[in-house]
Motif scaffolding. Structure first.
Motif, PDB file in Angstrom:
ATOM      1  N   ILE A 156      94.966 132.464 102.146  1.00  0.00           N
ATOM      2  CA  ILE A 156      93.677 132.485 102.706  1.00  0.00           C
ATOM      3  C   ILE A 156      92.889 133.817 102.289  1.00  0.00           C
ATOM      4  CG2 ILE A 156      93.978 133.373 104.826  1.00  0.00           C
ATOM      5  CD1 ILE A 156      91.931 131.616 105.964  1.00  0.00           C
ATOM      6  N   THR A 157      91.763 133.831 101.825  1.00  0.00           N
ATOM      7  CA  THR A 157      91.109 135.044 101.432  1.00  0.00           C
ATOM      8  C   THR A 157      90.501 135.553 102.721  1.00  0.00           C
ATOM      9  OG1 THR A 157      89.164 133.989 100.798  1.00  0.00           O
ATOM     10  CG2 THR A 157      90.718 134.342  98.907  1.00  0.00           C
ATOM     11  N   LEU A 158      89.679 136.952 102.635  1.00  0.00           N
ATOM     12  CA  LEU A 158      89.327 137.258 103.775  1.00  0.00           C
ATOM     13  C   LEU A 158      87.851 136.840 103.943  1.00  0.00           C
ATOM     14  CD1 LEU A 158      88.404 139.394 105.966  1.00  0.00           C
ATOM     15  CD2 LEU A 158      87.707 141.185 104.007  1.00  0.00           C
ATOM     16  N   GLU A 159      87.217 136.444 102.754  1.00  0.00           N
ATOM     17  CA  GLU A 159      85.927 135.442 102.733  1.00  0.00           C
ATOM     18  C   GLU A 159      86.090 134.211 103.353  1.00  0.00           C
ATOM     19  OE1 GLU A 159      84.382 134.503  98.812  1.00  0.00           O
ATOM     20  OE2 GLU A 159      82.557 135.069  99.459  1.00  0.00           O
ATOM     21  N   GLN A 160      87.193 133.402 103.286  1.00  0.00           N
ATOM     22  CA  GLN A 160      87.498 132.236 103.641  1.00  0.00           C
ATOM     23  C   GLN A 160      87.770 132.216 105.269  1.00  0.00           C
ATOM     24  OE1 GLN A 160      90.921 131.396 101.105  1.00  0.00           O
ATOM     25  NE2 GLN A 160      89.457 129.925  99.739  1.00  0.00           N
ATOM     26  N   TRP A 161      88.428 133.466 105.523  1.00  0.00           N
ATOM     27  CA  TRP A 161      88.796 133.761 106.849  1.00  0.00           C
ATOM     28  C   TRP A 161      87.567 133.928 107.892  1.00  0.00           C
ATOM     29  CZ3 TRP A 161      88.562 137.749 110.465  1.00  0.00           C
ATOM     30  CH2 TRP A 161      89.416 137.746 111.484  1.00  0.00           C
ATOM     31  N   GLN A 162      86.685 134.860 107.058  1.00  0.00           N
ATOM     32  CA  GLN A 162      85.480 135.341 107.870  1.00  0.00           C
ATOM     33  C   GLN A 162      84.310 133.901 108.031  1.00  0.00           C
ATOM     34  OE1 GLN A 162      84.330 138.627 105.001  1.00  0.00           O
ATOM     35  NE2 GLN A 162      84.684 139.819 106.694  1.00  0.00           N
ATOM     36  N   LYS A 163      84.391 133.107 107.043  1.00  0.00           N
ATOM     37  CA  LYS A 163      83.576 131.786 107.235  1.00  0.00           C
ATOM     38  C   LYS A 163      84.023 131.194 108.482  1.00  0.00           C
ATOM     39  CE  LYS A 163      81.815 128.049 104.743  1.00  0.00           C
ATOM     40  NZ  LYS A 163      81.914 127.111 103.558  1.00  0.00           N
ATOM     41  N   GLU A 164      85.232 130.649 108.684  1.00  0.00           N
ATOM     42  CA  GLU A 164      85.702 129.763 109.762  1.00  0.00           C
ATOM     43  C   GLU A 164      85.441 130.689 110.979  1.00  0.00           C
ATOM     44  OE1 GLU A 164      89.264 127.591 109.538  1.00  0.00           O
ATOM     45  OE2 GLU A 164      89.394 127.938 107.420  1.00  0.00           O
ATOM     46  N   ILE A 165      85.883 131.897 110.998  1.00  0.00           N
ATOM     47  CA  ILE A 165      85.578 132.787 112.071  1.00  0.00           C
ATOM     48  C   ILE A 165      83.914 132.739 112.423  1.00  0.00           C
ATOM     49  CG2 ILE A 165      85.616 134.994 113.131  1.00  0.00           C
ATOM     50  CD1 ILE A 165      88.366 134.123 113.197  1.00  0.00           C
ATOM     51  N   ASN A 166      83.233 132.915 111.573  1.00  0.00           N
ATOM     52  CA  ASN A 166      81.756 133.168 111.816  1.00  0.00           C
ATOM     53  C   ASN A 166      81.229 131.797 112.157  1.00  0.00           C
ATOM     54  OD1 ASN A 166      82.012 135.702 111.072  1.00  0.00           O
ATOM     55  ND2 ASN A 166      81.063 135.335 109.042  1.00  0.00           N
ATOM     56  N   ILE A 167      81.532 130.826 111.978  1.00  0.00           N
ATOM     57  CA  ILE A 167      81.172 129.257 112.621  1.00  0.00           C
ATOM     58  C   ILE A 167      81.605 129.241 113.982  1.00  0.00           C
ATOM     59  CG2 ILE A 167      81.112 127.025 112.127  1.00  0.00           C
ATOM     60  CD1 ILE A 167      81.771 127.487 109.153  1.00  0.00           C
ATOM     61  N   ILE A 168      82.541 129.501 114.206  1.00  0.00           N
ATOM     62  CA  ILE A 168      83.305 129.363 115.617  1.00  0.00           C
ATOM     63  C   ILE A 168      82.861 130.444 116.338  1.00  0.00           C
ATOM     64  CG2 ILE A 168      85.111 129.136 116.973  1.00  0.00           C
ATOM     65  CD1 ILE A 168      86.641 128.017 114.404  1.00  0.00           C
ATOM     66  N   LEU A 169      83.063 131.681 116.114  1.00  0.00           N
ATOM     67  CA  LEU A 169      82.698 132.830 117.114  1.00  0.00           C
ATOM     68  C   LEU A 169      81.677 133.558 116.778  1.00  0.00           C
ATOM     69  CD1 LEU A 169      83.847 134.513 119.485  1.00  0.00           C
ATOM     70  CD2 LEU A 169      85.402 135.650 117.779  1.00  0.00           C
TER      71      LEU A 169
END
Ligand code: NAD
Length: 246
Positions: A102-115
């Motif tokens: 996982i990249t930081l960008e991919q991590w942030q995308k999932e976190i941002n949609i949820i949280l």
């Protein structure tokens, strides 16, 4: 218990899966529904179906990983319908990837949609719900909201995060009569997310998400004098179990 007909619900991830089923259940209850999703094509289809059923719905195409877009979407919903009785933040993205992949960008995308979206949407409805005398906020959680799973290094902390936000807002919402809860599918459900992530064995037992919607109708009617600060597991029988997390 608050009466639902004529009241407004805002639902994210409403184009398909569980969010679509909840939106349809609310239309059947006589609620007006602001429906958000990134899939504008499927959202338009669902909104057309609900309108033909006699529903009053507002489809809003939005990428909930984007903060400014999320703010514009909730502003549009509030401008159209005013204070909602219920906000159901159901949209999520689950892409299983290891820490090595996982990249930081991919991590942030999932976190941002949820949280991040949970925060932006809840902050936007908070004052209108206070002014309206109360309301109900529900975040879709998961077993990933309280247990660890392999290759869920973004989705899982996102779901843990909304459970934390829920607990804080349930406490803060109490004097304003705002109920804040998490809900989980208490049964394996047949949705696009499950299709991508379930094993063949799990798919043998999955159920139509429409069977889970009575719990969400009940949750929409709640305020702080009723069910708040709980994780509610919606069962395929139409019932639900609720655990007090405060
Ligand atoms: N499917 C399961 O077994 C399961 C289990 C536990 C929890 N959940 C939770 O239940 C909720 C609904 O799950 P589902 O199975 O219906 O999921 P799904 O993937 O089938 O549907 C999710 C919806 O969210 C939308 N969405 C995704 N990214 C978006 C974005 N960036 N902006 C706006 N919309 C976006 C999708 O287009 C889709 O319509 C989710 O929060 C999920 O985490 C599902």
């Amino acid at each position: 218990m608050n009466s639902l007909p004529g009241q407004t619900a805002i639902i994210t991830g409403a184009a398909q899966g569980l969010g679509y089923a909840i939106a349809k259940a609310y239309v059947n209850e006589g609620m007006r529904v602001a429906m958000m999703d990134i899939r504008g094509d499927l959202l338009a289809q669902a909104a057309g179906e609900f309108t033909r059923m006699g529903g009053d719905v507002l489809p809003i195409t939005v990428d909930l990983s984007d903060a400014a877009g999320t703010q514009s979407a909730i502003d549009a919903a509030l401008a159209h319908y005013g204070a909602p009785r219920a906000l159901i933040h159901n949209a999520a993205l689950l892409i299983t990837r290891s820490m090595l992949e996982i990249t930081l960008e991919q991590w942030q995308k999932e976190i941002n949609i949820i949280l991040q979206a949970a925060f932006i949407l809840s902050k936007a409805v908070w004052q209108p719900m206070i002014d309206a005398g109360g309301g109900s906020i529900v975040y879709l959680s998961s077993g990933s909201g309280y247990k660890g799973f392999i290759e869920e290094v973004a989705y899982n902390p996102g779901k843990h995060g909304i459970e934390g936000l829920m607990k804080c807002l349930a406490l803060e919402g109490a004097p304003f009569n705002i109920a804040v809860n998490c809900a989980t599918p208490g049964a394996p459900i047949n949705t696009p997310m499950s299709d991508s992530n379930y094993t063949e064995e799990q798919k043998r037992h999955w159920v139509d998400p429409a069977l889970l919607t009575p719990a969400f109708v009940h949750l929409a009617s709640q305020d702080a004098s009723g069910l708040t600060g709980h994780r509610v597991a919606a069962r395929a029988s139409g019932s639900w179990d609720a655990i007090d997390l405060l």
